[in-house]
Design a protein around this motif. Structure first.
Motif, PDB file in Angstrom:
ATOM      1  N   CYS A 196      -4.340   2.764  12.426  1.00  0.00           N
ATOM      2  CA  CYS A 196      -3.427   3.256  11.387  1.00  0.00           C
ATOM      3  C   CYS A 196      -4.139   3.516  10.064  1.00  0.00           C
ATOM      4  CB  CYS A 196      -2.290   2.254  11.157  1.00  0.00           C
ATOM      5  SG  CYS A 196      -1.121   2.142  12.528  1.00  0.00           S
ATOM      6  N   LEU A 197      -5.274   2.844   9.848  1.00  0.00           N
ATOM      7  CA  LEU A 197      -6.023   3.068   8.617  1.00  0.00           C
ATOM      8  C   LEU A 197      -6.583   4.489   8.543  1.00  0.00           C
ATOM      9  CD1 LEU A 197      -8.033  -0.265   8.105  1.00  0.00           C
ATOM     10  CD2 LEU A 197      -6.291   0.693   6.585  1.00  0.00           C
ATOM     11  N   LYS A 198      -6.678   5.143   9.712  1.00  0.00           N
ATOM     12  CA  LYS A 198      -7.216   6.505   9.743  1.00  0.00           C
ATOM     13  C   LYS A 198      -6.130   7.552   9.484  1.00  0.00           C
ATOM     14  CE  LYS A 198     -10.484   5.065  13.339  1.00  0.00           C
ATOM     15  NZ  LYS A 198     -10.933   5.311  14.739  1.00  0.00           N
ATOM     16  N   THR A 199      -4.892   7.131   9.484  1.00  0.00           N
ATOM     17  CA  THR A 199      -3.769   8.074   9.331  1.00  0.00           C
ATOM     18  C   THR A 199      -2.881   7.591   8.195  1.00  0.00           C
ATOM     19  OG1 THR A 199      -2.521   6.871  11.045  1.00  0.00           O
ATOM     20  CG2 THR A 199      -3.816   8.759  11.753  1.00  0.00           C
ATOM     21  N   ALA A 200      -3.262   7.915   6.976  1.00  0.00           N
ATOM     22  CA  ALA A 200      -2.599   7.378   5.791  1.00  0.00           C
ATOM     23  C   ALA A 200      -1.135   7.750   5.683  1.00  0.00           C
ATOM     24  CB  ALA A 200      -3.337   7.833   4.533  1.00  0.00           C
ATOM     25  N   SER A 201      -0.742   8.861   6.323  1.00  0.00           N
ATOM     26  CA  SER A 201       0.666   9.274   6.313  1.00  0.00           C
ATOM     27  C   SER A 201       1.196   9.459   7.728  1.00  0.00           C
ATOM     28  CB  SER A 201       0.838  10.575   5.520  1.00  0.00           C
ATOM     29  OG  SER A 201       0.505  10.381   4.161  1.00  0.00           O
ATOM     30  N   GLY A 202       0.610   8.758   8.691  1.00  0.00           N
ATOM     31  CA  GLY A 202       1.068   8.828  10.064  1.00  0.00           C
ATOM     32  C   GLY A 202       0.538  10.044  10.807  1.00  0.00           C
TER      33      GLY A 202
END
Length: 294
Positions: A196-202
């Protein structure tokens, strides 16, 4: 009517979270909800870190509420919920019934988030008798449904119960025991690598026609477009609603809050971005994915 900031739904690095809330401290938000509500594996910030942020915001005049997890799957998560409920300083937003149990058992007042399925005045009365101070209306309910509930509350002796409405942001629609973000990385939930840290807005998902459908955020499913009913603030306020909740998914949330604050002060319209496609269907009793022109 308060402009409130809901708990951060996305997983950001600790330094970014702290920097974000330092901006919140100087913003138009009057009430701020803090804490991890999506996944217990998101441990960039511990409870002491959230309490540090809470005290910083409180010192700046903000009303602070600590929010609990929405989906409880393990004893360790129950233990964390119990610690938040017993923090001894701040009001708690219960996002599932285990938190309601802990808080009502010791006689503490509490609020409920939009994930608690409260669809009637009678259900609200039950929790009001156990200490419910404020509820956030589930996102799928309409304005007409809200009016039906607020009309009934005084008849049940719960006229002092405060109401908050989810006014802006990606709608939290569902939670799963599976982690969609980890799966997208070909990882298991237990060994997610904190994807999830790689997808700041999902992770946005679209239909075969290319239309925005959902945003996947770990175990959480969000709407594919931003929900926006801020232009309805006059009607919301007329029903005695105590707060309008904004949910952050990018830094411009401060501009959105400021525009709403200016509209409330001037008793005028919210100046919006006509180039941004939003949805508001639930509010008008239609499909949530719809945009009803107003």
């Amino acid at each position: 009517m308060q402009i409130t900031l809901g708990p951060l739904l996305f997983f950001w690095p600790k330094a970014e979270v702290i920097a974000f809330y330092e901006k919140v401290a100087e913003s138009a938000f009057g009430r701020v909800y803090l804490g991890e509500v999506v996944c217990s594996k998101r441990r960039e910030l511990k409870l002491d870190d959230w309490l540090y942020i809470a005290r910083m915001l409180q010192a700046k005049g903000k009303e602070v509420v600590l929010s609990t997890l929405t989906l409880i799957e393990a004893e360790s998560e129950l233990s964390q919920v119990s610690k938040i409920c017993g923090n001894g300083e701040f009001l708690v937003e219960a996002n599932d019934m285990s938190a309601v149990h802990y808080l009502s058992k010791v006689g503490l007042p509490f609020t409920t988030g939009p994930s608690v399925n409260l669809y009637s005045a009678e259900a609200l009365k039950v929790l009001h008798d156990k200490g419910l101070k404020r509820w956030v209306m589930p996102v799928e309910l309409s304005f007409d449904h809200l009016k039906m509930i607020t009309k009934r509350l005084p008849e049940l002796g719960a006229q002092k119960l405060e109401t908050e409405v989810f006014g802006y942001g990606y709608l939290p629609l569902a939670y799963s025991a599976r982690c969609f973000t980890a799966r997208a990385e070909n990882n298991s939930k237990d060994n997610c690598g904190f994807a999830c840290l790689k997808t700041a807005s999902g992770i946005p998902l679209a239909t075969q026609e290319g239309d925005a459908l959902f945003v996947m955020n770990g175990i959480q499913t969000l709407s594919g477009q931003c929900h926006d009913i801020l232009d309805q603030w006059h009607g919301i306020q007329s029903e005695g609603v105590n707060g309008v909740r904004l949910s952050a998914h990018f830094g411009d949330i401060f501009d959105v809050a400021q525009r709403l604050a200016e509209a409330i002060i001037s008793k005028g319209a919210v100046q919006g971005n006509s180039d941004t496609k939003t949805l508001n269907g639930y509010w008008f009793g239609q499909r949530g994915i719809d945009h009803i022109p107003t």
